[in-house]
Motif scaffolding. Structure first.
Motif, short mmCIF file in Angstrom:
data_model
loop_
_atom_site.label_atom_id
_atom_site.label_comp_id
_atom_site.label_asym_id
_atom_site.label_seq_id
_atom_site.Cartn_x
_atom_site.Cartn_y
_atom_site.Cartn_z
N ALA A 134 -59.88 23.60 -24.20
CA ALA A 134 -58.67 23.90 -23.43
C ALA A 134 -57.46 23.57 -24.28
CB ALA A 134 -58.64 23.09 -22.14
N VAL A 135 -56.44 24.44 -24.24
CA VAL A 135 -55.19 24.22 -24.96
C VAL A 135 -54.16 23.85 -23.90
CG1 VAL A 135 -53.43 25.27 -26.42
CG2 VAL A 135 -55.84 25.88 -26.73
N TYR A 136 -53.53 22.70 -24.07
CA TYR A 136 -52.58 22.18 -23.09
C TYR A 136 -51.14 22.38 -23.54
CZ TYR A 136 -56.74 19.96 -21.23
OH TYR A 136 -57.98 19.73 -20.73
N ALA A 137 -50.24 22.42 -22.57
CA ALA A 137 -48.82 22.58 -22.84
C ALA A 137 -48.20 21.24 -23.18
CB ALA A 137 -48.12 23.17 -21.62
N TYR A 138 -47.27 21.26 -24.12
CA TYR A 138 -46.56 20.04 -24.53
C TYR A 138 -45.06 20.27 -24.41
CZ TYR A 138 -50.77 17.90 -26.40
OH TYR A 138 -52.01 17.34 -26.52
N ASN A 139 -44.34 19.22 -24.02
CA ASN A 139 -42.88 19.22 -24.05
C ASN A 139 -42.46 18.61 -25.37
OD1 ASN A 139 -42.43 20.25 -21.47
ND2 ASN A 139 -42.70 18.23 -20.54
N GLY A 181 -50.23 16.87 -5.64
CA GLY A 181 -50.18 16.20 -4.35
C GLY A 181 -50.34 14.71 -4.52
N SER A 182 -51.06 14.09 -3.61
CA SER A 182 -51.23 12.64 -3.64
C SER A 182 -52.38 12.20 -4.53
CB SER A 182 -51.45 12.13 -2.21
OG SER A 182 -52.63 12.70 -1.70
N TYR A 183 -53.04 13.14 -5.19
CA TYR A 183 -54.21 12.81 -5.98
C TYR A 183 -53.92 12.53 -7.45
CZ TYR A 183 -56.55 14.53 -1.87
OH TYR A 183 -56.96 14.71 -0.59
N GLY A 184 -52.67 12.55 -7.84
CA GLY A 184 -52.35 12.25 -9.23
C GLY A 184 -51.80 13.45 -9.96
N GLU A 185 -52.01 13.46 -11.26
CA GLU A 185 -51.47 14.51 -12.11
C GLU A 185 -52.57 15.15 -12.93
OE1 GLU A 185 -48.67 12.25 -14.39
OE2 GLU A 185 -47.08 12.58 -12.94
N LYS A 186 -52.33 16.40 -13.31
CA LYS A 186 -53.27 17.07 -14.21
C LYS A 186 -52.47 17.82 -15.26
CE LYS A 186 -53.99 21.32 -11.63
NZ LYS A 186 -54.95 22.22 -11.07
N PRO A 187 -53.01 17.96 -16.47
CA PRO A 187 -52.27 18.64 -17.53
C PRO A 187 -52.17 20.14 -17.26
CG PRO A 187 -54.44 18.02 -18.29
CD PRO A 187 -54.28 17.43 -16.93
N VAL A 188 -51.09 20.74 -17.78
CA VAL A 188 -50.89 22.18 -17.65
C VAL A 188 -51.68 22.86 -18.76
CG1 VAL A 188 -49.19 24.04 -17.77
CG2 VAL A 188 -48.60 21.89 -16.65
N THR A 189 -52.60 23.72 -18.38
CA THR A 189 -53.43 24.43 -19.34
C THR A 189 -52.76 25.74 -19.72
OG1 THR A 189 -55.39 23.49 -18.29
CG2 THR A 189 -55.74 25.37 -19.75
N VAL A 190 -52.54 25.93 -21.02
CA VAL A 190 -51.95 27.16 -21.51
C VAL A 190 -53.01 28.25 -21.59
CG1 VAL A 190 -50.78 28.25 -23.47
CG2 VAL A 190 -50.20 25.92 -22.81
#
Length: 186
Positions: free
Chosen positions: A99-104, A127-136
């Motif tokens: 998986a290739v993820y987005a970076y700022n 939501g209330s379950y946390g965070e997940k990375p943005v997949t490009v």
């Protein structure tokens, strides 16, 4: 019964006709858009079922790639080739799914050291379950080679058909596909 007076319609047509001629290209595009929307050709086909291959590809995109499921599906397709008989397939991977993820990335300027760059992973709160990375994008596995065992490997046409099918399905050259005769069942 008295006929209705439609003389106003002729007057309206005389006024609208120059506008229609002036903007006819726009009117054609709008009419085509309305027809596409009405026929369900836009925005997913109006709830129509996807063909089996497209539905399977969408399922793979959502769940990730499964080598065993891919081998099983291809194994069934190869067994349907005339003269192949029983078929067993083994695939080897050159690289696995990635998986290739987005970076700022931010550039910072400081007087003493010049320019520097800071980079951190882009995440989305789910939501209330946390965070997940943005997949490009997801890179699917790359196949290294394949071995096909089958009853019909004595026939050159069957070997060729199996080699072409595996080569096409896996995106590898025919030189990376080996078709061998399966041992007789005891």
């Amino acid at each position: 019964m008295k006929k209705p007076d439609l003389s106003w319609l002729a007057g309206a047509a005389e006024k609208l006709w120059p506008l229609l001629l002036k903007y006819r290209a726009l009117m054609i595009v709008l009419l085509a858009g309305v027809l596409l929307l009405a026929s369900g050709g836009l925005f997913g086909g109006g709830g129509q079922q996807l063909p089996d291959d497209t539905a399977a590809a969408e399922e793979v995109r959502q769940e990730g790639f499964s080598l065993s499921a891919f081998e099983q599906d291809l194994n069934e397709k190869l067994a349907a080739i005339e003269g192949a008989g029983r078929v067993e397939l083994m695939l080897s991977l050159d690289q696995t799914e990635e998986a290739v993820y987005a970076y700022n990335t931010r550039r910072t300027d400081s007087d003493a050291s010049g320019q520097s760059y800071e980079s951190d992973l882009t995440v989305v709160s789910d939501g209330s379950y946390g965070e997940k990375p943005v997949t490009v994008k997801n890179l699917f596995p790359v196949f290294r080679g394949a071995v096909v065992l089958c009853d019909g490997a004595d026939d050159a046409q069957v070997r060729l058909a199996l080699t072409q099918a595996v080569s096409t399905a896996c995106g590898i050259g025919a030189d990376k596909v080996t078709v061998l005769k399966m041992a007789a069942a005891t």
